[in-house]
Enzyme design. Structure first.
Site, PDB file in Angstrom:
ATOM      1  N   ILE A 184       5.487  -4.173   9.862  1.00 27.69           N
ATOM      2  CA  ILE A 184       5.686  -3.721   8.488  1.00 27.69           C
ATOM      3  C   ILE A 184       5.064  -2.339   8.400  1.00 27.69           C
ATOM      4  CG2 ILE A 184       5.194  -4.144   6.049  1.00 27.69           C
ATOM      5  CD1 ILE A 184       4.946  -7.110   6.660  1.00 27.69           C
ATOM      6  N   ASP A 208       2.216   1.191  12.777  1.00 30.01           N
ATOM      7  CA  ASP A 208       3.438   1.798  13.314  1.00 30.01           C
ATOM      8  C   ASP A 208       3.163   2.637  14.549  1.00 30.01           C
ATOM      9  OD1 ASP A 208       3.396   1.191  10.594  1.00 30.01           O
ATOM     10  OD2 ASP A 208       4.864   2.689  10.050  1.00 30.01           O
ATOM     11  N   THR A 264      -2.808  -5.582   8.938  1.00 30.18           N
ATOM     12  CA  THR A 264      -2.947  -4.131   8.938  1.00 30.18           C
ATOM     13  C   THR A 264      -4.307  -3.777   9.494  1.00 30.18           C
ATOM     14  OG1 THR A 264      -1.449  -3.943   7.053  1.00 30.18           O
ATOM     15  CG2 THR A 264      -2.855  -2.056   7.507  1.00 30.18           C
ATOM     16  N   LYS A 302       0.398 -10.466   7.074  1.00 30.87           N
ATOM     17  CA  LYS A 302       0.576  -9.071   7.473  1.00 30.87           C
ATOM     18  C   LYS A 302      -0.771  -8.596   7.966  1.00 30.87           C
ATOM     19  CE  LYS A 302       1.937  -4.656   5.235  1.00 30.87           C
ATOM     20  NZ  LYS A 302       1.131  -3.739   6.021  1.00 30.87           N
ATOM     21  N   GLY A 323       0.818  -4.090  10.896  1.00 29.21           N
ATOM     22  CA  GLY A 323       0.963  -2.834  10.167  1.00 29.21           C
ATOM     23  C   GLY A 323       0.257  -1.722  10.916  1.00 29.21           C
ATOM     24  N   THR A 379       0.830  -1.203   0.000  1.00 30.29           N
ATOM     25  CA  THR A 379       0.000   0.000   0.000  1.00 30.29           C
ATOM     26  C   THR A 379       0.863   1.252   0.000  1.00 30.29           C
ATOM     27  OG1 THR A 379      -1.706  -1.229   1.159  1.00 30.29           O
ATOM     28  CG2 THR A 379      -1.869   1.157   1.221  1.00 30.29           C
ATOM     29  N   TYR A 404      -2.240 -10.849   3.126  1.00 30.50           N
ATOM     30  CA  TYR A 404      -2.218  -9.424   3.487  1.00 30.50           C
ATOM     31  C   TYR A 404      -3.624  -9.043   3.952  1.00 30.50           C
ATOM     32  CZ  TYR A 404      -1.089  -4.388   2.720  1.00 30.50           C
ATOM     33  OH  TYR A 404      -0.865  -3.025   2.851  1.00 30.50           O
TER      34      TYR A 404
END
Lengths: 308, 308, 308, 308
Positions: free
Chosen positions: C212, C197, C172, C170, C195, C48, C140
């Site tokens: 990630i 942060d 997110t 992953k 995902g 992304t 994902y």
């Protein structure tokens, strides 16, 4: 218990407030006369337009009583919306509506413990209906608020056997396909007035002659001209009135959500001579600059003349 | 007016009902003793776990009074959630909470006339807070229900000057980033307990030591073990307890929405010896088959032993 | 086929563009060196952050090739995101990634014919995985975009037998509870880098050591300081770095959606000395006034010094 | 460049596949003849019904070419939908459509980097339109997929000066009010065919005579009967046909989302004699049991006879 299918316009009334924030019951008599003067004879009280969710149970009872008192004999139909977030209050308001002689009750389902489980909401509504066993029951379908995102048709199929007083549903939704299916169930047994003033001509063409809307307190004459043109087969005239209605919604900013809609309508009612005050928090009134802007836009579309 | 920042667990209490659907006040004394026996000394009454939106104002007053009466002197903090859909009732409940000696009030904003306009909701909350001028005010941020989808941080920035009694916010949201930002505002002035029992260890690591949750009425000891392990620097033990908490949420089916969550918790409370009855419509109780399934799952995870 | 669980930071790389809108492959060598200089040795390409959906298949192949060419031997892990809207292109990119020696592939599911039907999406992913039979497959999970709103845990349970190369996902998503459950499945078999942060410390405490993120291309050193502090048991220092990360997200306006996030990061990369150009439509670059404002905000937080 | 406003039905064609999953170009000639045989002379190729997002760019070019080759001289209007997720491919397809002689192009905006920022999406569309400077440009408004949740009317107002080839928009949305406003802009300059087969009579009454729909490949005759009845002023007959259309949508299960809709339509096409194969993943075909159920339901409503 008797019910004839809705034909034409039912005004979803706005709740009048005094400047100090308390409800203004005394102006309701004038509100009734105003409606009659613009050709509106049916009302839906304590609905979304009426800020029902911002009112206490006691206020809702007082408002319902006054509409019945002032309207009986003049208005041909008075429906009281009795749904609250909780079952006991909804039952209390249902019993009260029956006691004061409401022609029908309507129930919106709880939006806090919202669910799309039809069974739960049918049980809830059946329990409310039970408190007004002689009064026609109109389910209030408004999925954008209640997050009860099933089709109205499916709800009616599930509720039909469980609510003896069920006569139909107010369908506040853009989905004319669903509303139309609902109206065709069981050979057309249910009354399904739609709540979508700004696309009413489309609804009528889809076989839905009844409407419940906030705008009819202002636009009764204009919308009735549209209805009559449509009914007489003059689609071209009906479309001209329909487009004018849309022009009004655009000018008034009422298409931007419930807050601006209710705030704008209250401001226009006042500009138009019936001062029913401002909305209650969390809805804020339009400030002076916005009222001036609104007034200019209405003038530009020759509003005063059009609604005559 | 004084407030010390929340440290550790506040139980969001469930509302007891009799079999006939009326509220069961008399069991609240035993509920208090139960909480104390599992190490819980702080409560949040009439919140989402307490089915506040399914209760009348009178019921909410009676419940609040009983918690104060039974809990005063035993519990260290009793917060009453006073938000309703309408301003007068919220003000009434706020004044009542102050009158009966609540340690704090919390206010959820209206979900019917929902808005993301911060200014409207600050004004609304300020008007409620004004009715309890000596009582700490905790905003109840729960965007999944209220559709007030701004950041909590932005709301607090806007409210800080307008609500003299503001001490922080209950943050019922997965967004630890926002909760953490909110807790850091003005040098850490606000108390921001989080409402996310199933990821509490993550919240603690992000600097958020307070929690308000439905599960603490059952898992007080286990969650306290996690808190103590974390506080003593033993992350490995804290993680083991955290994972067990998640195992419980999965087994109980409580992660599937408010309805199954509240229905499951009430069923488990009963299985566990404190019969606080079933939920009120529109929430349906678990049926017998589901209770049996739930019971088997809890047995499989050695639930009874774990929560000791 | 081998895979060791992710530990620490994987940069979700941004795609460099020339001023004329074409991709800038030649700067990728410098991008690699830049990452190494800030302690980042793992990358997630064409995700992304990399505007994968705004790229043609040919561009994606060229970008993947260049990252492999420049990064092999320097970077320790290069994952290529190969999901597109359609199956043949996703299969083509999967085969290509295997052919050029990617360490792993990741697949986002289609967001146009979006579905929450796990079975359909497992079949789709299995078909893609089949085209890269020797390459580790990382699902994902990004429900905010794909509208595949099931729990990651449930998807992994359904996919485990059907995708021989599946090594994890992953995640997110703000839901650390789900990510943590997913990582604990089958005794901890799956790798679940998160995902998010801006709440990474919370994730780590919940037992999720891999991440990630788009921000690691800028904040590699700072985020690594947080990771090291956490790993050494110094939570206080980890929290200080975490709060600083949040301060950065706030200052950069990157928390307001994908468009401002990607536009801001590209502007900051340029301010910071590596000019990877602007985003491609439909994402607009920041205009000059916004870049100036951003620059001032970063200066106010002593950004340049902090990221050293 | 010339464009006459859409009147009547445009079939949103389904994409034929072979059993091995590759596209079946050879059947397109028969598809054209089938459409002509049921009174459909206009097509919209590579739209949502055509699974455009599940096709590669090369496949889309091949399909467009074949429709032009087989349809030119027989069909009166062939519109090619050229929107992809990325700008270069959309531009490539736009240029290709112009080169092969499409009567118009239509563009759906990206749903991955979705946005409600009108300016970004106008710029994006203008860049696509620029690649087909002699071909009428029809914006494809489908907010449920693109999450571009502004009013179509506002988009057209912003785009009018920036896209010289703009002739209107396909409005796939239940909001007839918005579609009608859009069609009335600038004195009725824009063509606004609606994509809502199941409430088409409502759309027509609101002044929207054009429609683009998946169902017209099957229901061409029946829907044309409705159109003709409406146009001749026979609303009662039009309503009977409209209700029958709704009955079909209910029976076919096509109202439950894009996946069941496309899977059902393909199954019915095959039952009806034109085997265009199954959908491509992520859409799954109906299994045998569901096909049998579907077949029985169609039989029960006398489908074969009705569509003659």
């Amino acid at each position: 218990m008797k019910w004839s299918k809705t034909n034409g316009l039912i005004a979803a009334t706005l709740t009048p407030f005094h400047q100090d924030g308390s409800i203004n019951l005394d102006i309701i008599g004038r509100y009734v006369d105003h409606l009659l003067s613009i050709g509106i004879t049916q009302v839906f009280v304590n609905g979304t337009a009426g800020e029902h969710a911002s009112l206490t149970v006691e206020e809702r009872e007082a408002i319902a009583e006054r509409w019945i008192k002032e309207g009986k004999g003049k208005l041909t139909r008075i429906i009281i919306q009795v749904g609250t977030l909780n079952l006991p209050d909804s039952q209390r308001l249902a019993a009260h509506a029956e006691a004061i002689g409401a022609d029908g009750i309507s129930v919106i389902t709880p939006c806090y413990y919202a669910t799309s489980d039809i069974s739960s909401l049918v049980d809830y509504c059946a329990a409310v209906a039970h408190s007004a066993p002689k009064t026609p029951f109109m389910y209030y379908h408004f999925p954008a608020i209640t997050h009860a995102t099933f089709r109205l048709t499916d709800w009616l199929l599930a509720a039909e056997k469980k609510i003896p007083t069920l006569i139909g549903a107010k369908c506040t939704c853009l989905d004319l396909y669903d509303a139309c299916d609902a109206a065709n169930l069981f050979g057309g047994r249910f009354d399904v007035p739609v709540g979508a003033d700004f696309q009413q001509l489309g609804a009528m063409a889809m076989g839905l002659p009844g409407a419940i809307g906030i705008s009819f307190s202002l636009l009764g004459k204009a919308q009735n001209r549209m209805v009559q043109a449509y009914n007489s087969g003059d689609i071209a005239t009906a479309q001209r009135e329909q487009f004018k209605v849309q022009e009004f919604w655009n000018a008034s900013g009422s298409n931007a959500g419930l807050h601006p809609m209710i705030a704008s309508f209250k401001a226009i009612m006042k500009l138009n001579g019936l001062d029913i005050g401002s909305p209650r928090l969390p809805i804020k009134p339009l400030d002076d600059a916005k009222v001036a802007e609104l007034s200019a836009k209405l003038k530009a579309m020759d509003f005063s003349k059009w609604i005559q």
